[in-house]
Design an enzyme around this catalytic site. Structure first.
Site, short mmCIF file in Angstrom:
data_model
loop_
_atom_site.label_atom_id
_atom_site.label_comp_id
_atom_site.label_asym_id
_atom_site.label_seq_id
_atom_site.Cartn_x
_atom_site.Cartn_y
_atom_site.Cartn_z
N ASN A 152 30.65 79.36 70.08
CA ASN A 152 29.69 78.56 69.31
C ASN A 152 28.39 78.48 70.09
O ASN A 152 28.29 77.73 71.06
CB ASN A 152 30.28 77.16 69.07
CG ASN A 152 29.29 76.25 68.35
OD1 ASN A 152 28.32 76.72 67.76
ND2 ASN A 152 29.54 74.95 68.40
N TRP A 153 27.41 79.25 69.64
CA TRP A 153 26.14 79.32 70.39
C TRP A 153 25.24 78.12 70.11
O TRP A 153 24.20 77.97 70.76
CB TRP A 153 25.39 80.60 70.04
CG TRP A 153 26.05 81.86 70.51
CD1 TRP A 153 27.16 81.96 71.31
CD2 TRP A 153 25.64 83.19 70.21
NE1 TRP A 153 27.46 83.28 71.52
CE2 TRP A 153 26.55 84.06 70.87
CE3 TRP A 153 24.61 83.75 69.46
CZ2 TRP A 153 26.44 85.45 70.78
CZ3 TRP A 153 24.50 85.13 69.37
CH2 TRP A 153 25.40 85.96 70.03
N LYS A 154 25.58 77.33 69.11
CA LYS A 154 24.72 76.18 68.74
C LYS A 154 23.29 76.68 68.51
O LYS A 154 23.09 77.78 68.00
CB LYS A 154 24.81 75.10 69.80
CG LYS A 154 26.25 74.78 70.18
CD LYS A 154 26.39 73.57 71.03
CE LYS A 154 27.85 73.45 71.45
NZ LYS A 154 28.15 72.17 72.07
N HIS A 181 31.82 69.92 62.99
CA HIS A 181 31.62 69.84 64.44
C HIS A 181 31.11 68.44 64.78
O HIS A 181 30.32 67.86 64.03
CB HIS A 181 30.62 70.90 64.88
CG HIS A 181 30.55 71.07 66.36
ND1 HIS A 181 29.87 70.19 67.16
CD2 HIS A 181 31.11 71.99 67.19
CE1 HIS A 181 29.99 70.58 68.42
NE2 HIS A 181 30.75 71.66 68.47
N GLU A 237 28.92 67.44 66.70
CA GLU A 237 27.45 67.29 66.72
C GLU A 237 26.90 67.09 65.32
O GLU A 237 25.93 66.36 65.11
CB GLU A 237 26.82 68.52 67.43
CG GLU A 237 27.05 68.45 68.93
CD GLU A 237 27.05 69.78 69.65
OE1 GLU A 237 26.61 70.79 69.08
OE2 GLU A 237 27.50 69.79 70.81
N GLU A 253 38.64 69.01 69.24
CA GLU A 253 37.52 68.91 70.17
C GLU A 253 37.24 67.44 70.49
O GLU A 253 36.50 66.77 69.75
CB GLU A 253 36.27 69.53 69.53
CG GLU A 253 36.40 71.00 69.23
CD GLU A 253 35.06 71.70 69.41
OE1 GLU A 253 35.01 72.65 70.19
OE2 GLU A 253 34.07 71.27 68.80
N GLY A 310 30.37 69.63 76.04
CA GLY A 310 29.12 69.76 76.78
C GLY A 310 29.01 68.82 77.96
O GLY A 310 27.92 68.64 78.52
N SER A 361 34.24 71.78 76.91
CA SER A 361 34.03 72.21 78.29
C SER A 361 35.06 73.23 78.77
O SER A 361 35.50 73.19 79.92
CB SER A 361 33.98 70.99 79.23
OG SER A 361 32.85 70.18 78.91
#
Ligand code: PEP
Length: 257
Positions: free
Chosen positions: A8-10, A94, A96, A166, A172, A211
């Site tokens: 997942n490159w965000k 997600h 975020e 998650e 992160g 992480s």
């Protein structure tokens, strides 16, 4: 079933950077047999990455979608648009998206249905905050997030779905769940899938995310309950992500899913 590793490159990488990564990773993937591999670039780079990966077996995922098929929804992207750009999967819910953009369990439910209807594989993310964990509410939170999406859902023979556990406090932060903590929640997820979906749960892989790094992946994938990983920061360099996959594969138990 092969373990699944999703990058997942965000909100990272221009089209040029994404394409260079995809060419490099496509070549590295040839030495990673036995893993299913997915890159989730930002929307702008989806088509270029899908083109660069053609013939490598590495698939492409969107990082989100909007559940309506089309219309006046400025800034949004539909399931059909993701398919058109070369995606086979899409990340949904997600943390975020939930935390920064106010997405709800109901949004995730609509998005999963929209993805499935279009033939995309949803990667549904669930997980608790630190406060929820410390308050002893991890199981209740994960069960609520899953029930909102799964209740009344029927998976057809060709439908595919993935769940990623998650923990929000691990994303992160450099602080990952211990294998024991992850396994405990993965078992909760598996039970919920079985309750709501019956035998169809057997086709669903449960990933861990938070992480994950080349250093800790082996401890996680050694557990049969952990069937792959959703990786953010450690997926931003092709070599590092390939190394993470290599170590994750090497640690897998020989039998079981
Ligand atoms: C993620 O983005 O889903 C994630 C797990 O990020 P990180 O690996 O950076 O914690």
């Amino acid at each position: 079933m092969n373990p699944l590793f999703v990058a997942n490159w965000k909100m990272h990488k221009t089209i040029g950077e994404a394409t260079a990564y995809a060419h490099r990773f496509g070549a590295l993937a040839a030495d990673l047999p036995g893993a299913d591999l997915v890159l989730a670039p930002p929307f702008t780079a989806l088509e270029a990455v899908a083109r660069a990966l053609r013939g490598t077996g590495v698939e492409v995922a969107g990082q989100d979608l909007y559940f309506e098929p089309q219309g006046a929804y400025t800034g949004e992207v539909s399931a059909a648009m993701l398919l058109d750009a070369g995606c086979r999967l899409v990340i949904i819910g997600h943390s975020e998206r939930r935390r920064l953009f106010g997405e709800t369990d109901q949004d995730s439910a609509r998005k999963v249905r929209s993805a499935l209807a279009a033939g995309l594989t949803p990667i549904l993310c669930v997980g608790e905050t630190l406060e929820e964990r410390e308050g002893g509410r991890t199981r209740a939170v994960v069960e609520r997030q899953l029930a909102a999406v799964l209740s009344g859902l029927r998976l057809g023979a060709s439908d595919r779905m993935v769940v990623a556990y998650e923990p929000v406090w691990a994303i992160g932060t450099g602080r990952h769940a211990t294998p024991e903590q992850a396994v405990e929640v993965h078992r909760t997820v598996r039970r919920a899938l079985s309750r709501e979906l019956g035998a169809a749960e057997q086709s669903i892989r449960i990933l861990y995310g938070g992480s994950v790094s080349p250093e800790n992946i082996g401890d996680l994938t050694a557990a049969p309950e952990i069937q792959g990983a959703l990786v953010g920061g450690a997926s931003l360099e092709a070599e590092k992500f390939a190394e993470l996959v290599r170590r994750g594969l090497a640690a897998r138990p020989r039998k079981g899913r």
